[in-house]
Design a protein around this motif. Structure first.
Motif, PDB file in Angstrom:
ATOM      1  N   GLN A 468      50.897  37.069  73.122  1.00 52.91           N
ATOM      2  CA  GLN A 468      50.888  38.357  72.422  1.00 52.91           C
ATOM      3  C   GLN A 468      50.963  38.192  70.905  1.00 52.91           C
ATOM      4  O   GLN A 468      50.295  38.910  70.152  1.00 52.91           O
ATOM      5  CB  GLN A 468      52.030  39.248  72.932  1.00 52.91           C
ATOM      6  CG  GLN A 468      51.760  39.841  74.318  1.00 52.91           C
ATOM      7  CD  GLN A 468      50.418  40.590  74.396  1.00 52.91           C
ATOM      8  OE1 GLN A 468      50.002  41.265  73.468  1.00 52.91           O
ATOM      9  NE2 GLN A 468      49.718  40.428  75.520  1.00 52.91           N
ATOM     10  N   ASP A 469      51.776  37.232  70.445  1.00 49.67           N
ATOM     11  CA  ASP A 469      51.839  36.961  68.997  1.00 49.67           C
ATOM     12  C   ASP A 469      50.480  36.488  68.478  1.00 49.67           C
ATOM     13  O   ASP A 469      50.049  36.866  67.390  1.00 49.67           O
ATOM     14  CB  ASP A 469      52.891  35.878  68.703  1.00 49.67           C
ATOM     15  CG  ASP A 469      54.289  36.472  68.645  1.00 49.67           C
ATOM     16  OD1 ASP A 469      54.406  37.703  68.454  1.00 49.67           O
ATOM     17  OD2 ASP A 469      55.257  35.699  68.781  1.00 49.67           O
ATOM     18  N   ALA A 470      49.828  35.647  69.282  1.00 50.85           N
ATOM     19  CA  ALA A 470      48.518  35.128  68.859  1.00 50.85           C
ATOM     20  C   ALA A 470      47.477  36.255  68.788  1.00 50.85           C
ATOM     21  O   ALA A 470      46.623  36.252  67.904  1.00 50.85           O
ATOM     22  CB  ALA A 470      48.051  34.022  69.797  1.00 50.85           C
ATOM     23  N   VAL A 471      47.556  37.209  69.689  1.00 49.96           N
ATOM     24  CA  VAL A 471      46.648  38.366  69.631  1.00 49.96           C
ATOM     25  C   VAL A 471      46.854  39.102  68.305  1.00 49.96           C
ATOM     26  O   VAL A 471      45.893  39.399  67.578  1.00 49.96           O
ATOM     27  CB  VAL A 471      46.893  39.334  70.820  1.00 49.96           C
ATOM     28  CG1 VAL A 471      46.116  40.633  70.628  1.00 49.96           C
ATOM     29  CG2 VAL A 471      46.502  38.680  72.139  1.00 49.96           C
ATOM     30  N   ARG A 472      48.108  39.372  67.985  1.00 47.61           N
ATOM     31  CA  ARG A 472      48.393  40.064  66.707  1.00 47.61           C
ATOM     32  C   ARG A 472      47.878  39.239  65.531  1.00 47.61           C
ATOM     33  O   ARG A 472      47.276  39.771  64.596  1.00 47.61           O
ATOM     34  CB  ARG A 472      49.912  40.289  66.563  1.00 47.61           C
ATOM     35  CG  ARG A 472      50.395  41.604  67.153  1.00 47.61           C
ATOM     36  CD  ARG A 472      51.780  41.974  66.614  1.00 47.61           C
ATOM     37  NE  ARG A 472      52.783  40.978  66.962  1.00 47.61           N
ATOM     38  CZ  ARG A 472      53.346  40.886  68.177  1.00 47.61           C
ATOM     39  NH1 ARG A 472      53.004  41.718  69.126  1.00 47.61           N
ATOM     40  NH2 ARG A 472      54.240  39.955  68.434  1.00 47.61           N
ATOM     41  N   GLY A 473      48.106  37.937  65.602  1.00 47.09           N
ATOM     42  CA  GLY A 473      47.667  37.045  64.523  1.00 47.09           C
ATOM     43  C   GLY A 473      46.158  37.068  64.335  1.00 47.09           C
ATOM     44  O   GLY A 473      45.666  37.092  63.204  1.00 47.09           O
ATOM     45  N   ILE A 474      45.435  37.088  65.435  1.00 45.92           N
ATOM     46  CA  ILE A 474      43.964  37.085  65.355  1.00 45.92           C
ATOM     47  C   ILE A 474      43.449  38.393  64.744  1.00 45.92           C
ATOM     48  O   ILE A 474      42.586  38.390  63.861  1.00 45.92           O
ATOM     49  CB  ILE A 474      43.360  36.842  66.762  1.00 45.92           C
ATOM     50  CG1 ILE A 474      43.502  35.349  67.126  1.00 45.92           C
ATOM     51  CG2 ILE A 474      41.899  37.278  66.824  1.00 45.92           C
ATOM     52  CD1 ILE A 474      43.141  34.991  68.551  1.00 45.92           C
ATOM     53  N   TYR A 475      44.025  39.521  65.153  1.00 47.09           N
ATOM     54  CA  TYR A 475      43.573  40.801  64.577  1.00 47.09           C
ATOM     55  C   TYR A 475      43.998  40.952  63.114  1.00 47.09           C
ATOM     56  O   TYR A 475      43.311  41.599  62.322  1.00 47.09           O
ATOM     57  CB  TYR A 475      44.022  41.988  65.434  1.00 47.09           C
ATOM     58  CG  TYR A 475      43.114  42.162  66.631  1.00 47.09           C
ATOM     59  CD1 TYR A 475      41.867  42.761  66.506  1.00 47.09           C
ATOM     60  CD2 TYR A 475      43.481  41.668  67.884  1.00 47.09           C
ATOM     61  CE1 TYR A 475      41.008  42.895  67.582  1.00 47.09           C
ATOM     62  CE2 TYR A 475      42.627  41.793  68.975  1.00 47.09           C
ATOM     63  CZ  TYR A 475      41.393  42.411  68.822  1.00 47.09           C
ATOM     64  OH  TYR A 475      40.538  42.524  69.887  1.00 47.09           O
ATOM     65  N   LEU A 476      45.112  40.328  62.747  1.00 49.22           N
ATOM     66  CA  LEU A 476      45.485  40.333  61.323  1.00 49.22           C
ATOM     67  C   LEU A 476      44.453  39.543  60.516  1.00 49.22           C
ATOM     68  O   LEU A 476      44.080  39.939  59.409  1.00 49.22           O
ATOM     69  CB  LEU A 476      46.879  39.737  61.130  1.00 49.22           C
ATOM     70  CG  LEU A 476      48.053  40.667  61.452  1.00 49.22           C
ATOM     71  CD1 LEU A 476      49.370  39.901  61.448  1.00 49.22           C
ATOM     72  CD2 LEU A 476      48.120  41.830  60.449  1.00 49.22           C
ATOM     73  N   LEU A 477      43.970  38.422  61.073  1.00 50.60           N
ATOM     74  CA  LEU A 477      42.954  37.631  60.364  1.00 50.60           C
ATOM     75  C   LEU A 477      41.668  38.431  60.180  1.00 50.60           C
ATOM     76  O   LEU A 477      41.037  38.385  59.125  1.00 50.60           O
ATOM     77  CB  LEU A 477      42.664  36.328  61.125  1.00 50.60           C
ATOM     78  CG  LEU A 477      43.804  35.307  61.161  1.00 50.60           C
ATOM     79  CD1 LEU A 477      43.411  34.097  62.015  1.00 50.60           C
ATOM     80  CD2 LEU A 477      44.186  34.846  59.757  1.00 50.60           C
ATOM     81  N   GLU A 478      41.294  39.182  61.216  1.00 51.19           N
ATOM     82  CA  GLU A 478      40.094  40.024  61.069  1.00 51.19           C
ATOM     83  C   GLU A 478      40.337  41.103  60.010  1.00 51.19           C
ATOM     84  O   GLU A 478      39.467  41.373  59.178  1.00 51.19           O
ATOM     85  CB  GLU A 478      39.704  40.674  62.408  1.00 51.19           C
ATOM     86  CG  GLU A 478      38.392  41.452  62.298  1.00 51.19           C
ATOM     87  CD  GLU A 478      37.850  41.947  63.644  1.00 51.19           C
ATOM     88  OE1 GLU A 478      38.649  42.460  64.452  1.00 51.19           O
ATOM     89  OE2 GLU A 478      36.638  41.830  63.877  1.00 51.19           O
TER      90      GLU A 478
END
Ligand SMILES: [Zn+2]
Length: 507
Positions: A468-478
C-alpha cells in the motif's frame, strides 16, 4: 451483482463472492500440490512450473503432482481441468479461464481451468498476482472469476540491442524471468529485434532463434520488428552494395543481399507469428532510385512477405507508414485500396505516423486490422510526452528515465481500443516496467482501474507489507511530473515516503 451470478449463488452453484468494500476471506496456501491432468500439453506443464517457481520464490512450498493428493491444499491447473462451470454453455473465449479459490473441508482448493493452453498460462499468472506474501504467511483470497481478454493483441518489444537500457545485457535466463513477469498481466506476444549492426551477425541470429524457442515454449506469439535498413559489411561489394552504407533494394545485388539475409533468418527461426516491417524510423536506402521510398518499400515488403510465408505460412506480415508525408500516404492508401494485397495481415500505427489512429482506420480498407506500436518508454520528443513537463525534469531526467505514469498510460491504452486489435508496445528497457503491466492489463480488461492494477503490481513484486505504501509512492511520482518543481506539494512527500521504504526494505 449481475442477475446471472446472483441466481447461480442462490442455487448454490457458486461459492460466496467477496463483496466489494468488505474484507476478503484469505485462505492458507503455504504448501500445495499443483495437479496436472494426464496428457497435459507442454504449455500446461510450463504454466505449472512457472506457478510453482514463482510461488516458491515468494515463500511457498508448492510441488507438481500428476494425481490429486489425499490431503493438503491442491491446485488443479489445465485445459478443462474437470471443474463444473456455472456458465459452461457459453462458448469459451480464446485465452480465457475460470479460476476458483475456496476452502473445502479444511483444505484450500484452487481450480484454474484454461479455455486453451494459453488460458492456463494466464490463470497461473492470475494466481501469482493474487498471492499475499512477505509477512511470514502465504495466502490467497477466496474468489470465483471467469475472464477472457478484450483485445487479442497484448505484446511488448524486448529488443536485444545496445540502444536498450537493459535488454542487451541479458541472457536467456533474464529474458525468461521477465517474460514470466509479463505473462502474469496477460501479455501474449513478445517482439524481438533480430539483428543489430553492433553485434556479430551469427551470434545475433542464434540468440534470436533461441529467444523465439523460449517465447513459444510459454505459448506466446513471437514477433519480429525488422526494418529494411541493413548496413553493408566490409568485404561485400556489388550494385547497390557499398560497405558501411545501407543496401539499396533498387539495384539487383543490393536487393538480393536484403532478401537472402531475410531468407536465412526465416528459414532458421522455428517459431514466427508476426513480422512488422516499418515504413520509416528507420526506413532504408534514400538514393534517387529508391525515391519515393513508399513505392520501393511496398514492393520490397511484398517480396519479403513471400519469403516469410514460404517458411511460416501462418505468420502475419504487418507494415507501418512512419514518416510518410501527405503524398506518400496518398500512394500508400491508394495501393491498399486498389490492390487489397493478400500478403498483408494488417497495419501498425506507430510513432512518427503523420496521422491519428482514427485517420488510419478511416483510410484503411476494413479487411485489415490495426495494431498499435505505442512508445511507452519516453517522456519528451516522443509520441506521448509528459504534458507541460517542468524543464528541470526534462533537462535532468532526459528522454528515457524510470517512468511512473500509471493513470496516463491506462488512459492512452483505453483510448484507441475501439479502433484496434490491441498493441505491441515499443519499449527500450525495464524503466517502463509499470507501463507494460498497465498496457497488458488494460488491453485485457479496459474496465479495470489503473489503481487496482498498481495495487496488484506492488503486491506481486514488493510483497504484502510494502504494497500500500508503494502504491502511494508510485502515484506521488506521477503527481510530481504534473506540476512545476518549485513549490510542489508532492515532491517532499514522495521523497520522504520512498526514503522510509528504502530503510524498511533494504533488499
Ligand atoms: Zn537505393
Amino acid at each position: 451483482m449481475c442477475g446471472m451470478v446472483a441466481l447461480l449463488m442462490a442455487l448454490g452453484l457458486l461459492p460466496t463472492l467477496p463483496v466489494p468494500g468488505q474484507s476478503e476471506t484469505l485462505v492458507d496456501c503455504a504448501r500445495a500440490s499443483v495437479v496436472l491432468r494426464t496428457g497435459a500439453s507442454s504449455i500446461e506443464a510450463k504454466a505449472a512450473q512457472m506457478l510453482r517457481d514463482e510461488v516458491n520464490k515468494r515463500g511457498g512450498r508448492w510441488r507438481i503432482a500428476t494425481k490429486a493428493p489425499a490431503a493438503g491444499n491442491v491446485v488443479y491447473l489445465g485445459v478443462g481441468a474437470g471443474v463444473r462451470s456455472a456458465t459452461r454453455s457459453l462458448k469459451p473465449l480464446a485465452e480465457g479461464y475460470r479460476l476458483s479459490i475456496q476452502q473445502k473441508s479444511g483444505r484450500t482448493v484452487v481450480t484454474a481451468t484454461g479455455n486453451d493452453a494459453r488460458g492456463c498460462m494466464f490463470a497461473a499468472g492470475h494466481i501469482i498476482r493474487l498471492l499475499r506474501w512477505g509477512d511470514g504467511r502465504l495466502r490467497l483470497p477466496a474468489l470465483w472469476v471467469e475472464t477472457a481478454p478484450a483485445k487479442p493483441m497484448r505484446g511488448h518489444q524486448l529488443g536485444w540491442r545496445p540502444t536498450a537500457n537493459s535488454y542487451d545485457r541479458w541472457g536467456l535466463k533474464e529474458y525468461e524471468q521477465y517474460i514470466r513477469d509479463l505473462i502474469v498481466w496477460g501479455t501474449n506476444a513478445i517482439e524481438l529485434i533480430p539483428f543489430d549492426s553492433a553485434y556479430d551477425r551469427e551470434k545475433n541470429l542464434r540468440f534470436t532463434c533461441a529467444l523465439a524457442d523460449l517465447i513459444a515454449s510459454y505459448g506466446l506469439e513471437v514477433w519480429l520488428w525488422y526494418p529494411a535498413d541493413d548496413t553493408v559489411p566490409e568485404g561485400v561489394r556489388g550494385d547497390g552494395l557499398v560497405p558501411g552504407q545501407l543496401a539499396c533494394p533498387s539495384q539487383s545485388d543490393g536487393r538480393r543481399f536484403l532478401l537472402d539475409r531475410r531468407r536465412e533468418l526465416f528459414s532458421r527461426i522455428r517459431h514466427l507469428d508476426g513480422v512488422l516491417i516499418p515504413g520509416g524510423d528507420p526506413s532504408g536506402c534514400q538514393c534517387e532510385k529508391c525515391t519515393p521510398w513508399v513505392k520501393t518499400f511496398l514492393a520490397l515488403a511484398e517480396e519479403i512477405a513471400g519469403i516469410v510465408h514460404r517458411y511460416h505460412p501462418k505468420a502475419g506480415v504487418w507494415i507501418s507508414n512512419q514518416g510518410f508525408r501527405d503524398t506518400d500516404n496518398d500512394t500508400f492508401y491508394a495501393y491498399l485500396r486498389t490492390r487489397q494485397p493478400d500478403w498483408l495481415a494488417g497495419l501498425v500505427h506507430a510513432p512518427w505516423a503523420e496521422e491519428t489512429v482514427a485517420s488510419m482506420r478511416g483510410r484503411t480498407p476494413s479487411r485489415y486490422p490495426i495494431r498499435q506500436y505505442p512508445d511507452i518508454c519516453h517522456c519528451v520528443r516522443c509520441q506521448y510526452p509528459v504534458p507541460d513537463w517542468d524543464q528541470a525534469f526534462a533537462a535532468t531526467l532526459g528522454r528515457e528515465p524510470v517512468i511512473y505514469r500509471p493513470s496516463d498510460h491506462a488512459h492512452i491504452a483505453r483510448l484507441f481500443q475501439p479502433l484496434t486489435v490491441g498493441a505491441v508496445t515499443y519499449s527500450d528497457g525495464v524503466t517502463d516496467d509499470l507501463n507494460k503491466v498497465i498496457w497488458s492489463a488494460i488491453l485485457w480488461d479496459p474496465g479495470r482501474s489503473d489503481k487496482a492494477v498498481v495495487e496488484e503490481y506492488t503486491r506481486c513484486f514488493f510483497g504484502e507489507r510494502a504494497a500500500q505504501d508503494a502504491v502511494r509512492g508510485i502515484y506521488l511520482l506521477e503527481a510530481n511530473w504534473r506540476r512545476p518543481v518549485l513549490g510542489s506539494p508532492t515532491i517532499p512527500k514522495a521523497f520522504a515516503l520512498w526514503q522510509r521504504l528504502e530503510k524498511a526494505y533494504p533488499e
